[in-house]
Structures are given as C-alpha cells and as structure tokens.
Design an enzyme around this catalytic site. Sequence first.
Site, PDB file in Angstrom:
ATOM      1  N   GLU A  71      44.065  27.495  39.866  1.00 21.99           N
ATOM      2  CA  GLU A  71      43.972  26.492  40.929  1.00 21.99           C
ATOM      3  C   GLU A  71      43.975  25.054  40.404  1.00 21.99           C
ATOM      4  O   GLU A  71      43.093  24.258  40.708  1.00 21.99           O
ATOM      5  CB  GLU A  71      42.720  26.749  41.771  1.00 21.99           C
ATOM      6  CG  GLU A  71      42.709  28.117  42.416  1.00 21.99           C
ATOM      7  CD  GLU A  71      41.450  28.416  43.203  1.00 21.99           C
ATOM      8  OE1 GLU A  71      40.573  27.529  43.291  1.00 21.99           O
ATOM      9  OE2 GLU A  71      41.323  29.533  43.709  1.00 21.99           O
ATOM     10  N   ASN A  93      47.355  31.129  38.158  1.00 21.07           N
ATOM     11  CA  ASN A  93      46.935  31.717  39.428  1.00 21.07           C
ATOM     12  C   ASN A  93      46.560  30.619  40.414  1.00 21.07           C
ATOM     13  O   ASN A  93      45.883  29.659  40.048  1.00 21.07           O
ATOM     14  CB  ASN A  93      45.719  32.636  39.176  1.00 21.07           C
ATOM     15  CG  ASN A  93      45.332  33.456  40.394  1.00 21.07           C
ATOM     16  OD1 ASN A  93      46.148  34.168  40.952  1.00 21.07           O
ATOM     17  ND2 ASN A  93      44.067  33.359  40.800  1.00 21.07           N
ATOM     18  N   HIS A 125      45.491  34.884  50.355  1.00 19.52           N
ATOM     19  CA  HIS A 125      44.422  34.952  51.350  1.00 19.52           C
ATOM     20  C   HIS A 125      45.019  34.532  52.693  1.00 19.52           C
ATOM     21  O   HIS A 125      45.353  33.365  52.899  1.00 19.52           O
ATOM     22  CB  HIS A 125      43.282  33.993  50.980  1.00 19.52           C
ATOM     23  CG  HIS A 125      42.616  34.300  49.685  1.00 19.52           C
ATOM     24  ND1 HIS A 125      41.888  35.452  49.468  1.00 19.52           N
ATOM     25  CD2 HIS A 125      42.546  33.599  48.528  1.00 19.52           C
ATOM     26  CE1 HIS A 125      41.398  35.449  48.233  1.00 19.52           C
ATOM     27  NE2 HIS A 125      41.796  34.333  47.643  1.00 19.52           N
ATOM     28  N   GLU A 178      44.676  38.343  44.825  1.00 23.35           N
ATOM     29  CA  GLU A 178      43.403  38.276  45.563  1.00 23.35           C
ATOM     30  C   GLU A 178      43.629  38.572  47.039  1.00 23.35           C
ATOM     31  O   GLU A 178      43.061  37.924  47.916  1.00 23.35           O
ATOM     32  CB  GLU A 178      42.755  36.900  45.391  1.00 23.35           C
ATOM     33  CG  GLU A 178      42.502  36.509  43.947  1.00 23.35           C
ATOM     34  CD  GLU A 178      41.802  35.161  43.795  1.00 23.35           C
ATOM     35  OE1 GLU A 178      41.194  34.681  44.785  1.00 23.35           O
ATOM     36  OE2 GLU A 178      41.854  34.592  42.689  1.00 23.35           O
ATOM     37  N   ASP A 235      43.648  39.444  50.728  1.00 21.10           N
ATOM     38  CA  ASP A 235      42.861  39.856  51.890  1.00 21.10           C
ATOM     39  C   ASP A 235      43.481  39.216  53.119  1.00 21.10           C
ATOM     40  O   ASP A 235      44.050  38.126  53.059  1.00 21.10           O
ATOM     41  CB  ASP A 235      41.364  39.560  51.755  1.00 21.10           C
ATOM     42  CG  ASP A 235      41.039  38.124  51.381  1.00 21.10           C
ATOM     43  OD1 ASP A 235      41.899  37.231  51.542  1.00 21.10           O
ATOM     44  OD2 ASP A 235      39.914  37.869  50.915  1.00 21.10           O
TER      45      ASP A 235
END
Length: 464
Positions: free
Chosen positions: A174, A217, A253, A282, A284
């Site tokens: 990030e 990432n 996400h 990641e 979701d």
Amino acid sequence: MIRKRTRTRGGGGTPARGRLRAALGATTTALLTVTALAALPQTTAHAAGTLGAAAAEQGRYFGAAVAANHLGEAQYAATLDREFNSVTPENEMKWDAVEPSRGSFSFSRADQIVDHARGKGMKVRGHTLVWHSQLPGWVSGLGASDLRSAMNNHITQVMTHYKGDIHSWDVVNEAFQDGGSGARRSSPFQDRLGDGFIEEAFRTARATDPAAKLCYNDYNTDGVNAKSNAVYNMVKDFKSRGVPIDCVGFQSHFNPNSPVPSDYRANLQRFADLGVDVQITELDIEGSGQAQATNYGNVVRACLAVSRCTGITVWGIPDKYSWRSSGTPLLFDDNYNKKPAYDAALSALGGTPGEDPEEPGEPGEPGACTAAYTTAEQWSGGYNGKVTITAGSTAISSWSVNLTIASSQQVVSVWNGSPSTNGNVMTVRSTWNGSLAPGASTSFGFTVNGGTTPAPQVGTCTAS
C-alpha cells in the site's frame, strides 16, 4: 473503500527458528533410516470437493488469512485444514508484531501459523515486510540513515527466519495514494527515503531469499484507474531495469459501493503481460445470497482466465472473524456453514458443491481419532516433531498414525509411541497412552536429523 482496521496483538518472545536444540533424552529410542522420498501431498483437501483441492486441479492455490489466536478453536482449524491449501498470517508477521522494539524480534505467534500450515502441507504467504501502518512507534522516530538501516535489517531478519517456508512475500504494501493523482503515499519510508525505498526493499528481499516470490500488494487497484496505472508503471519500470519483482497482489475488498469492476480480468491480464504473476491476496465481498455468490464466482473465473494468476486468498474464514464482519463478506457464516458464495466459488473452480467430505477419524465419529502435527523445536540440522492424538465421541483403547518423512531426513528417537518403518513411512502405535476418553488427547514426539524441510506428512489416525 473501507480499509483494514489496525489491531493490537501481543506476542511472546521465542528464539529464532534454527537456534533451538532439544536434548535427546527419549523414553523410547529407535534409529530409523529413511529411504526413497514419496511424492508429498500439497493439501489435505479432498479432490474436487473443497476449495483447495479444486484450485490445485487448476494449478492454483486457494488460501485464507489466519489468526493464530483462533487456531485452538476446533471448527476454525477443521475448516482451515479441510478447505484451504495456503495461509496468510493476518497480523502476526506485521512489523509491530515481530519487531516491537528495535532489534528485538518476536516470532512465536507467526511461527504458530507457519508450523500449522507446514504440518498440513499448505503453502504460506508472508504479509507484510514494509508497510506504513501497524508500525511500532520507534520506527517513525528514526532519521533517514537509521530508517534505511532498520528497514533493511527488518527485511533480512524476518525473511531469514522464514527462509524456505514462504512461497510469496508482500515486500511492500500500500505505497500509493487513493484518488486520481497516482502519487506515492506519505509514510516514514516515502517521506525520508523517497521513491527509491520500494526498489531498495525488493533488492534486499531478493538478496535474503532468492527462492521466494517477491510481491507488491495494494487495494483499490482492481480495475484500471489512476492508482493501478501508477502501480503498473512502477512494475513496468522495475522489469525494464532488472529490479527483482515477481508478482503483484490485488487485495480485492469489494462492497456494493465498490463492486467488482467490469475490467477486473483485463486489469489482471495487463499486469501479467509485464511478466509478473498476479495474486488475489485479501478477497472479501460484502453482501449475501445470490448477489454475493455471483461476485465470488466472477472473481474466481477472472483469475482462472489469466494464466499467471497463481492463487486466491480470502481474508478470513467465518464472517464473525472478518475485519468487517457486519458486511458478512466471507464464504462461511458465523457457525461455519457454507454460504451460497462458497458453492459459487467452488463451482467456478470446477469443483462439485455438496456436503462436507467425510474425513476418516474426524472428532465426533464413534471410535475415531485425529492426528495433528506441530514442530516443537527446530535448529539448522533438524527438529523435534510432536503429534497430538484426539479421540472422537467415544472412548478408544489404542491408536496408530502413519507419517511420511523426506528421504534426506533420519528419525533418531521416538517417545510416547512404538515406531516401525516401511521405506519412508513411519507408523507410530500407542504404548501406555492408548486408552483415551471421548474427546481426550495424548501425544508422541520424535527427533529428526538431516534438515528442517519438508515437514512430515501426517496420515489418517486409526483407533480401536
């Protein structure tokens, strides 16, 4: 987009892996020379009936973010072991967890996850080495020279500790701002070391563990936008100049206000065309019912359509432990029931949705037992292993377990069990500890010389 909230964790200090040695004072000793290495399974999942098995048939992994403090929960561990063939420590490898004070490293909580994964034949993603968040206070107070030294030392120490255990590392996490500027995010690293800190981190990582895949990432980079363009340009520059980068992670996400973008697959493909692997790191998706199921299926199909999309990791197992649990974003509900999103993901992988596969020796079955492996101690030339036997819903009077050991390794002692060997398979039977009440546990241990990897593969526990 909603971001991951910072969590506070504790972690006891343990000596680094490879520095622990245990005295060989076994109750029962047997010298076992191990010969031909059998092909070791990469997952405990059942063929095409679970996420990990179906993904493996597609040449990919399907993993989950794991929290060490939940591994003691039977349903959590059972679901993890049955469904997934890769794990990512959720918080346990972040800077504040492993180096809370300068030069003082604490790996115990992360080790718990890595040891569990290795004992089940799972891959491990390392998350994360350099990130602006979850930093201990001492990092932010350093000047440029000290910060550069601290960053490189942190990367070196953590990657050395897990060398050979991690297939992919999120080296930098990030580092770009949201919005339309495509600028780097303000952080201690960016503000004091400048744009070059990312390249330096990757070069340090490559020098430390040449075999590990090195990833960048980020979130909100799932479609083509200013932020993903900035990451794309950085990766393109790195590849053109020989900066070691092997993969790019897309956090993915999603929620109703930030849905799966229509150009998701095309965006993954354009990064892959630069010569890097892409990973969904990641995942979701907030929502429920068919809408959520459709989105999960679309994400899986997008990954399968890109040959260099090597795997998918969902950010948690049951909804109740998600960092945004109110949005019920995962594949299992609070009681570990499979949701429609699970069936959609499995179907997209080519698997067959249905009942949970029956596993021999699952707790709750009459006269059954289970066997779980952990590495008790480890040093440069070997390790002590421990296998815990747990009875099912009725009492048992004896048990036996098979373990497959690598050909390069030699079992030099066994205690609390009676061993025999056939090639590279060691069978351990109960001695004084065969009688177990329903749900009760016992254990046996053994010492191995000749290297620390791969971990032994534990077969079915047989009880009578």
